[in-house]
Write an enzyme that holds these catalytic residues in place. Structure first.
Site, PDB file in Angstrom:
ATOM      1  N   CYS A   2       1.009  -1.079   0.101  1.00 15.39           N
ATOM      2  CA  CYS A   2      -0.061  -0.013   0.092  1.00 15.39           C
ATOM      3  C   CYS A   2       0.841   1.159  -0.117  1.00 15.39           C
ATOM      4  CB  CYS A   2      -1.056  -0.087   1.068  1.00 15.39           C
ATOM      5  SG  CYS A   2      -1.962   1.384   1.378  1.00 15.39           S
ATOM      6  N   GLU A 105      -3.078   1.113  -6.573  1.00 13.14           N
ATOM      7  CA  GLU A 105      -2.117   0.025  -6.694  1.00 13.14           C
ATOM      8  C   GLU A 105      -1.808  -0.186  -8.432  1.00 13.14           C
ATOM      9  OE1 GLU A 105       0.722  -1.500  -6.364  1.00 13.14           O
ATOM     10  OE2 GLU A 105      -0.267  -2.141  -4.451  1.00 13.14           O
TER      11      GLU A 105
END
Length: 221
Positions: A2, A105
């Site tokens: 993350c 992402e």
């Protein structure tokens, strides 16, 4: 992993959701492009009272002489968190919840250009990451810092990247915070099938200076 997230929920709504007392110096929301080293709103539990408080995203081990005195630790791997010198004390005693609307992402098909995706809960609820935190003092500064706990990705996320944040369900918040005895280690698992949805977004978010709600707009086919 993350490495970028979005935070949209107003502070009073966050405080109500978690049953937490709200600090006065929380970071501005909404923020559609939360980057490492900025302040994020985090939930901790201290002497049975939950607090919604700001922390720097980027964990600083106590031995760093300066805030940038070593690698930037925005994530902590679930597989090694209990043994790593930087994280093991925090994993035992300083766990937190890090709420977000979702996270970005990137995939790189065939080693080509990086393509961004947004990952959010399929049910539209706020996403709550397992986190750890640490107070740090040095170089004339005093900071409270945090990291997102990550694990091996499965399902939707695995098609984009091999790592995923640990996403906690509401019934597990108290256990992760240490309010309900032992068993937090069992929570460090990938999200169950169907919990998240992913969609492509525009490449503007590739810049950490980008901002605005258009970053979350689905990319048209």
């Amino acid at each position: 992993m993350c490495g970028r997230m979005a935070t949209l929920l107003p502070h009073d709504a966050m405080a109500q959701l978690f049953g937490a007392a709200m600090a006065n110096d929380l970071p501005d929301v909404p923020n559609y492009n939360v980057c490492p080293t900025v302040s994020v709103a985090v939930v901790t539990s201290e002497t049975t009272v939950r607090r919604l408080r700001p922390m720097r995203w980027g964990f600083i081990p106590h031995w760093y002489k300066a805030a940038n005195g070593g690698p930037l630790l925005i994530n902590a791997r679930a597989e090694t968190i209990a043994e790593k010198p930087a994280f093991k004390a925090a994993c035992r005693a300083r766990r937190c919840l890090i709420p977000a609307a979702g996270f970005y992402e990137w995939e790189r098909p065939d080693g080509g250009e990086k393509l961004p995706w947004f990952v959010q809960r399929a049910d539209g609820a706020p996403m709550v990451f397992a986190g750890i935190w640490q107070d740090w003092e040095g170089d004339g500064q005093r900071l409270t810092t945090c990291a997102v706990v990550t694990t091996e990705a499965t399902g939707e996320i695995a098609r984009i990247h091999h790592r995923s944040p640990v996403i906690l369900e509401e019934g597990d918040w108290g256990k992760w915070l240490g309010e309900e005895g032992h068993g937090a280690a069992l929570l460090m698992q990938p999200p169950s099938e169907g919990v998240v949805r992913t969609y492509r977004v525009g490449k503007a978010v590739n810049s950490n200076r980008a901002s605005g709600p258009e970053l979350l707009e689905p990319l048209e086919d």
